[in-house]
Enzyme design. Structure first.
Site, PDB file in Angstrom:
ATOM      1  N   CYS A 117       4.957 -35.072 -27.030  1.00  0.00           N
ATOM      2  CA  CYS A 117       3.779 -35.114 -26.152  1.00  0.00           C
ATOM      3  C   CYS A 117       3.509 -33.777 -25.486  1.00  0.00           C
ATOM      4  O   CYS A 117       2.437 -33.554 -24.940  1.00  0.00           O
ATOM      5  CB  CYS A 117       3.939 -36.206 -25.105  1.00  0.00           C
ATOM      6  N   HIS A 258      -0.400 -35.379 -18.759  1.00  0.00           N
ATOM      7  CA  HIS A 258      -0.204 -36.162 -19.977  1.00  0.00           C
ATOM      8  C   HIS A 258      -0.523 -37.624 -19.679  1.00  0.00           C
ATOM      9  O   HIS A 258      -0.109 -38.165 -18.655  1.00  0.00           O
ATOM     10  CB  HIS A 258       1.247 -36.001 -20.429  1.00  0.00           C
ATOM     11  N   ASN A 288      -1.510 -43.527 -24.898  1.00  0.00           N
ATOM     12  CA  ASN A 288      -0.788 -42.261 -25.012  1.00  0.00           C
ATOM     13  C   ASN A 288      -1.009 -41.688 -26.421  1.00  0.00           C
ATOM     14  O   ASN A 288      -0.495 -42.229 -27.396  1.00  0.00           O
ATOM     15  CB  ASN A 288       0.700 -42.514 -24.751  1.00  0.00           C
TER      16      ASN A 288
HETATM   17  N1  ACO Z   1       4.307 -57.415 -22.522  1.00  0.00           N
HETATM   18  C1  ACO Z   1       4.944 -58.291 -21.729  1.00  0.00           C
HETATM   19  N2  ACO Z   1       6.194 -58.106 -21.274  1.00  0.00           N
HETATM   20  C2  ACO Z   1       6.829 -56.977 -21.636  1.00  0.00           C
HETATM   21  C3  ACO Z   1       6.211 -56.012 -22.458  1.00  0.00           C
HETATM   22  C4  ACO Z   1       4.906 -56.270 -22.906  1.00  0.00           C
HETATM   23  N3  ACO Z   1       4.222 -55.406 -23.693  1.00  0.00           N
HETATM   24  N4  ACO Z   1       7.071 -54.989 -22.632  1.00  0.00           N
HETATM   25  C5  ACO Z   1       8.185 -55.284 -21.943  1.00  0.00           C
HETATM   26  N5  ACO Z   1       8.032 -56.498 -21.348  1.00  0.00           N
HETATM   27  C6  ACO Z   1       8.975 -57.199 -20.503  1.00  0.00           C
HETATM   28  C7  ACO Z   1      10.398 -56.730 -20.698  1.00  0.00           C
HETATM   29  O1  ACO Z   1      10.994 -57.367 -21.802  1.00  0.00           O
HETATM   30  C8  ACO Z   1      11.038 -57.105 -19.383  1.00  0.00           C
HETATM   31  O2  ACO Z   1      11.343 -58.476 -19.417  1.00  0.00           O
HETATM   32  P1  ACO Z   1      12.719 -59.030 -18.748  1.00  0.00           P
HETATM   33  O3  ACO Z   1      12.592 -58.685 -17.290  1.00  0.00           O
HETATM   34  O4  ACO Z   1      12.653 -60.465 -19.041  1.00  0.00           O
HETATM   35  O5  ACO Z   1      13.821 -58.278 -19.432  1.00  0.00           O
HETATM   36  C9  ACO Z   1       9.901 -56.907 -18.368  1.00  0.00           C
HETATM   37  O6  ACO Z   1       8.685 -56.915 -19.141  1.00  0.00           O
HETATM   38  C10 ACO Z   1       9.992 -55.616 -17.613  1.00  0.00           C
HETATM   39  O7  ACO Z   1      10.220 -54.560 -18.540  1.00  0.00           O
HETATM   40  P2  ACO Z   1      10.499 -53.109 -18.091  1.00  0.00           P
HETATM   41  O8  ACO Z   1      10.911 -52.290 -19.278  1.00  0.00           O
HETATM   42  O9  ACO Z   1      11.396 -53.125 -16.885  1.00  0.00           O
HETATM   43  O10 ACO Z   1       9.039 -52.658 -17.613  1.00  0.00           O
HETATM   44  P3  ACO Z   1       8.612 -51.316 -16.937  1.00  0.00           P
HETATM   45  O11 ACO Z   1       7.943 -51.610 -15.660  1.00  0.00           O
HETATM   46  O12 ACO Z   1       9.701 -50.270 -16.947  1.00  0.00           O
HETATM   47  O13 ACO Z   1       7.452 -50.802 -17.923  1.00  0.00           O
HETATM   48  C11 ACO Z   1       7.071 -49.231 -19.693  1.00  0.00           C
HETATM   49  C12 ACO Z   1       7.784 -50.495 -19.261  1.00  0.00           C
HETATM   50  C13 ACO Z   1       5.566 -49.479 -19.619  1.00  0.00           C
HETATM   51  C14 ACO Z   1       7.453 -48.884 -21.116  1.00  0.00           C
HETATM   52  C15 ACO Z   1       7.438 -48.079 -18.728  1.00  0.00           C
HETATM   53  O14 ACO Z   1       8.843 -48.025 -18.563  1.00  0.00           O
HETATM   54  C16 ACO Z   1       6.940 -46.752 -19.212  1.00  0.00           C
HETATM   55  O15 ACO Z   1       5.739 -46.499 -19.269  1.00  0.00           O
HETATM   56  N6  ACO Z   1       7.844 -45.820 -19.519  1.00  0.00           N
HETATM   57  C17 ACO Z   1       7.467 -44.530 -20.033  1.00  0.00           C
HETATM   58  C18 ACO Z   1       7.260 -44.648 -21.490  1.00  0.00           C
HETATM   59  C19 ACO Z   1       6.529 -43.470 -22.069  1.00  0.00           C
HETATM   60  O16 ACO Z   1       5.631 -42.937 -21.475  1.00  0.00           O
HETATM   61  N7  ACO Z   1       6.920 -43.097 -23.281  1.00  0.00           N
HETATM   62  C20 ACO Z   1       6.269 -42.092 -24.007  1.00  0.00           C
HETATM   63  C21 ACO Z   1       6.694 -40.733 -23.576  1.00  0.00           C
HETATM   64  S1  ACO Z   1       5.759 -39.592 -24.369  1.00  0.00           S
HETATM   65  C22 ACO Z   1       6.287 -39.215 -25.959  1.00  0.00           C
HETATM   66  O17 ACO Z   1       6.957 -38.245 -26.166  1.00  0.00           O
HETATM   67  C23 ACO Z   1       5.930 -40.066 -27.114  1.00  0.00           C
END
Ligand code: ACO
Length: 331
Positions: A117, A258, A288
């Site tokens: 990214c 980003h 993203n």
């Molecule tokens: N729909 C519904 N529920 C979901 C989903 C979904 N799409 N995805 C995860 N959940 C559930 C999980 O299983 C979890 O359930 P549990 O509590 O029963 O275990 C619950 O939702 C909470 O999940 P978390 O992972 O704690 O959610 P979080 O608030 O951390 O959000 C997310 C997750 C959106 C991925 C966040 O952590 C994030 O944006 N991280 C950064 C990711 C990113 O930007 N990556 C790209 C970087 S750039 C690159 O180089 C490509």
């Protein structure tokens, strides 16, 4: 240090988003998720997906043509093409070479930069250095990615986040000494390789029937870890870039971060003490788009009239590697 070299400047911008839209409602039919979950946790409402039979360079081409037109230039005026991408058309040669041929650029050297990214910011910093040293006059700098090609559409923790797109800028000598790229800062931390990566398809684990069966050609990510480190890192690198440019955050008219997650962006804005009214956000429409995210947002900000002559803009990005960077530009 910048020394007394003449500045480089962004002379034109362009972008391209595929026409196919995938809404959160459409994802509800693929995985166990909801529009409400995706919206509150990420801010994303829909994303674009590149049609089959097209590659990263096809999107890059359209963005590049628009950037060249905006700069009032032609492909023959270019000395270099530098493309940030982690989804090249082929393992090799580079998509920058594919793009070079599409554009009909003839006296250039072209190469891809793999910084996920942060790819566009890395490519921009390289182009800035090449122009300032006098090695080249004009570079086309592109961020183009089709992460839809690397998604496991059964994994709700990743498939909801990403989209496809391309953004391009033309970099050349500043016509006016006060305007241009004031600073660029880049950083990596290779101790997090497996926090965000594609496990197979490289030399370590080439494609096999087993790697395909295990879905190892798609993105594997520890989202929580990425989230935490992304906010901290983009804050730190932005401050370094501002210091190097001798610019205070109050002098910045617009921050273009980003576009990964609205919660990452608001946390970053809080740390930088910038009101959200001064932060560009378009991830609701595109998700993203990896290396394309910053140049697409930059192009849209210009088209929306959010960047006026003399305005100072802060760009920053964070991605797999981890790799991150920032740039301060006076337009
Ligand atoms: N729909 C519904 N529920 C979901 C989903 C979904 N799409 N995805 C995860 N959940 C559930 C999980 O299983 C979890 O359930 P549990 O509590 O029963 O275990 C619950 O939702 C909470 O999940 P978390 O992972 O704690 O959610 P979080 O608030 O951390 O959000 C997310 C997750 C959106 C991925 C966040 O952590 C994030 O944006 N991280 C950064 C990711 C990113 O930007 N990556 C790209 C970087 S750039 C690159 O180089 C490509």
């Amino acid at each position: 240090m910048r020394g007394s070299h003449p500045r480089s400047a962004i002379l034109g911008t362009g972008s391209e988003l595929p026409s196919r839209v995938i809404t959160n409602a459409a994802l509800e039919r693929l995985v166990d998720t909801s529009d409400q979950w995706i919206t509150t946790r990420t801010g994303i409402k829909e994303r674009r997906v590149l049609e089959e039979g097209k590659g990263t360079a096809d999107m890059a081409y359209r963005a590049a043509v628009r950037a060249l037109k905006d700069a009032g230039m032609e492909a023959k005026d270019l000395d270099a093409i530098i493309m940030g991408t982690v989804t090249p058309d082929y393992p090799f040669p580079s998509s920058a070479c594919v793009l070079e041929n599409m554009l009909g650029a003839r006296k250039v050297f072209s190469f891809d930069v793999n910084a996920a990214c942060s790819g566009f910011l890395n490519a921009l910093a390289i182009a800035d250095s090449l122009v300032r040293t006098g090695m080249i006059r004009h570079a086309l700098v592109v961020g183009s990615d089709a992460l839809s090609r690397m998604l496991n559409w059964k994994d709700r923790t990743t498939c909801i986040l990403f989209g496809d797109g391309a953004g391009a800028v033309v970099v050349g000598p500043s016509h006016d000494g006060a305007r241009g790229i004031l600073s660029t800062r880049l950083r990596t931390d290779g101790s997090h390789v497996k926090t965000l990566y594609v496990p197979a398809g490289g030399s370590l684990k080439p494609a096999s029937a087993e790697s395909v069966r295990k879905n190892e050609h798609t993105i594997a990510m520890n989202g929580k870890e990425v989230f935490k480190i992304a906010v901290r890192s983009m804050d730190g690198i932005s401050r370094e870039a501002l210091d190097e440019a001798d610019v205070s955050i109050d002098q910045v008219s617009l921050v273009i971060p980003h576009q990964a997650n609205l919660r990452i962006i608001t946390a970053l804005a809080e740390r930088l003490k910038v009101p959200m009214s001064k932060v560009m956000v378009n991830l609701d429409r595109y998700g993203n788009t990896s290396a394309a995210s910053v140049p697409v947002a930059l192009d849209e900000a210009r088209k929306e009239g959010r960047i006026q002559r003399g305005d100072i803009v802060l760009l920053n990005a964070f991605g797999a590697g981890f790799a991150w960077g920032a740039a301060v530009i006076r337009f």
